[in-house]
Design a protein around this motif. Sequence first.
Motif, short mmCIF file in Angstrom:
data_model
loop_
_atom_site.label_atom_id
_atom_site.label_comp_id
_atom_site.label_asym_id
_atom_site.label_seq_id
_atom_site.Cartn_x
_atom_site.Cartn_y
_atom_site.Cartn_z
N GLU A 202 0.86 -1.18 0.00
CA GLU A 202 0.00 0.00 0.00
C GLU A 202 0.90 1.24 0.00
OE1 GLU A 202 -3.67 1.76 2.69
OE2 GLU A 202 -2.34 0.25 3.53
N VAL A 203 0.56 2.24 -0.80
CA VAL A 203 1.34 3.48 -0.85
C VAL A 203 0.53 4.58 -0.20
CG1 VAL A 203 2.43 5.17 -2.37
CG2 VAL A 203 2.48 2.76 -2.98
N LEU A 204 1.13 5.25 0.81
CA LEU A 204 0.43 6.32 1.51
C LEU A 204 1.40 7.34 2.06
CD1 LEU A 204 0.67 5.23 4.79
CD2 LEU A 204 -0.97 3.68 3.83
N ILE A 205 0.85 8.47 2.52
CA ILE A 205 1.67 9.54 3.09
C ILE A 205 1.85 9.28 4.56
CG2 ILE A 205 1.74 12.01 3.59
CD1 ILE A 205 0.33 12.50 0.95
N ASP A 206 3.09 9.41 5.03
CA ASP A 206 3.45 9.14 6.43
C ASP A 206 3.99 10.43 7.05
OD1 ASP A 206 4.32 8.11 8.84
OD2 ASP A 206 6.10 7.18 7.98
N GLY B 208 7.60 19.90 0.77
CA GLY B 208 6.20 20.20 1.10
C GLY B 208 5.49 21.01 0.04
N LYS B 209 6.08 21.16 -1.14
CA LYS B 209 5.48 21.99 -2.19
C LYS B 209 4.71 21.13 -3.18
CE LYS B 209 9.74 23.85 -2.31
NZ LYS B 209 10.90 24.00 -3.06
N LEU B 210 3.57 21.63 -3.62
CA LEU B 210 2.75 20.92 -4.59
C LEU B 210 3.47 20.81 -5.93
CD1 LEU B 210 0.01 19.56 -4.90
CD2 LEU B 210 -0.90 21.74 -5.69
N SER B 211 4.30 21.80 -6.25
CA SER B 211 5.05 21.77 -7.52
C SER B 211 6.01 20.57 -7.54
CB SER B 211 5.81 23.07 -7.73
OG SER B 211 6.71 23.29 -6.66
N CYS B 212 6.60 20.25 -6.41
CA CYS B 212 7.50 19.10 -6.34
C CYS B 212 6.72 17.80 -6.52
CB CYS B 212 8.25 19.06 -5.01
SG CYS B 212 9.85 19.85 -5.09
N GLN C 25 8.29 0.21 -7.16
CA GLN C 25 7.00 -0.39 -7.46
C GLN C 25 6.24 0.58 -8.36
OE1 GLN C 25 4.58 -1.38 -4.05
NE2 GLN C 25 2.75 -0.75 -5.10
N PRO C 26 5.58 0.08 -9.42
CA PRO C 26 4.80 1.00 -10.25
C PRO C 26 3.64 1.61 -9.46
CG PRO C 26 4.65 -1.26 -11.07
CD PRO C 26 5.57 -1.28 -9.91
N VAL C 27 3.49 2.93 -9.56
CA VAL C 27 2.41 3.63 -8.88
C VAL C 27 1.40 4.03 -9.94
CG1 VAL C 27 1.83 5.60 -7.44
CG2 VAL C 27 4.01 4.44 -7.11
N SER C 28 0.15 3.59 -9.79
CA SER C 28 -0.88 3.84 -10.81
C SER C 28 -1.29 5.31 -10.82
CB SER C 28 -2.10 2.96 -10.55
OG SER C 28 -2.74 3.37 -9.36
N GLY C 29 -1.90 5.72 -11.92
CA GLY C 29 -2.38 7.09 -12.05
C GLY C 29 -3.42 7.45 -11.01
N GLU C 30 -4.32 6.48 -10.72
CA GLU C 30 -5.35 6.72 -9.69
C GLU C 30 -4.70 6.95 -8.33
OE1 GLU C 30 -6.71 2.92 -10.31
OE2 GLU C 30 -7.29 3.41 -12.36
N LEU C 31 -3.65 6.19 -8.06
CA LEU C 31 -2.95 6.33 -6.78
C LEU C 31 -2.26 7.68 -6.68
CD1 LEU C 31 -2.54 4.78 -4.22
CD2 LEU C 31 -0.58 3.68 -5.20
N TYR C 32 -1.68 8.15 -7.81
CA TYR C 32 -1.08 9.49 -7.83
C TYR C 32 -2.15 10.54 -7.55
CZ TYR C 32 3.75 8.77 -9.44
OH TYR C 32 5.08 8.46 -9.52
N ASP C 33 -3.34 10.38 -8.16
CA ASP C 33 -4.42 11.34 -7.93
C ASP C 33 -4.85 11.34 -6.47
OD1 ASP C 33 -4.34 11.96 -10.62
OD2 ASP C 33 -5.99 10.60 -11.15
N GLN C 34 -4.96 10.16 -5.87
CA GLN C 34 -5.33 10.05 -4.46
C GLN C 34 -4.25 10.69 -3.57
OE1 GLN C 34 -8.13 8.95 -2.88
NE2 GLN C 34 -7.13 9.63 -1.02
N GLU D 188 -2.18 13.01 -4.47
CA GLU D 188 -2.20 14.46 -4.69
C GLU D 188 -3.30 15.10 -3.84
OE1 GLU D 188 -2.11 17.69 -8.33
OE2 GLU D 188 -2.52 15.59 -8.78
N ALA D 189 -4.47 14.48 -3.76
CA ALA D 189 -5.56 14.99 -2.93
C ALA D 189 -5.13 15.00 -1.46
CB ALA D 189 -6.81 14.16 -3.12
N ASP D 190 -4.51 13.91 -1.01
CA ASP D 190 -4.01 13.84 0.38
C ASP D 190 -2.94 14.90 0.61
OD1 ASP D 190 -5.69 11.70 0.75
OD2 ASP D 190 -4.10 10.19 0.64
N PHE D 191 -2.07 15.08 -0.38
CA PHE D 191 -0.96 16.04 -0.28
C PHE D 191 -1.50 17.45 -0.10
CE2 PHE D 191 2.93 18.17 -1.69
CZ PHE D 191 3.90 17.34 -1.17
N VAL D 192 -2.53 17.80 -0.87
CA VAL D 192 -3.13 19.13 -0.76
C VAL D 192 -3.75 19.32 0.62
CG1 VAL D 192 -5.01 20.59 -1.63
CG2 VAL D 192 -3.51 19.41 -3.23
#
Length: 102
Positions: A33-37, A51-55, A71-80, A82-86
């Motif tokens: 599972e890939v998540l923000i820690d 901590g920048k959205l541009s990065c 590990q390959p990270v899917s596009g949906e996972l990147y979108d998720q 990104e939402a968590d990051f914001v």
Amino acid sequence: MRPRKVPLRKCVACQEMMPKKELIRVVRTPDEEVLIDLTGKKSGRGAYLCGKLSCFKLAKKSKALDRALKQPVSGELYDQLEADFVKIEDEFIANKELVDEE
């Protein structure tokens, strides 16, 4: 007494070395599972981002997280992510300012 050594980590997007506390850790857990820690203590393989959205967008474009997490990270996972990051960006900046004051 000697000052303590500050651990440094490199942002996978901009390749800038920064203190570990100033970066956000993205972790691949043993369950794949890939998540923000935010604590920086979850077990698994970690990758660090400024901590920048541009990065984050640069990491998404260059697939830097795929390479760092091995590990390959899917596009949906990147979108998720990104939402968590914001969501956590403001909290992360507030915590960073508190650490800087101390």
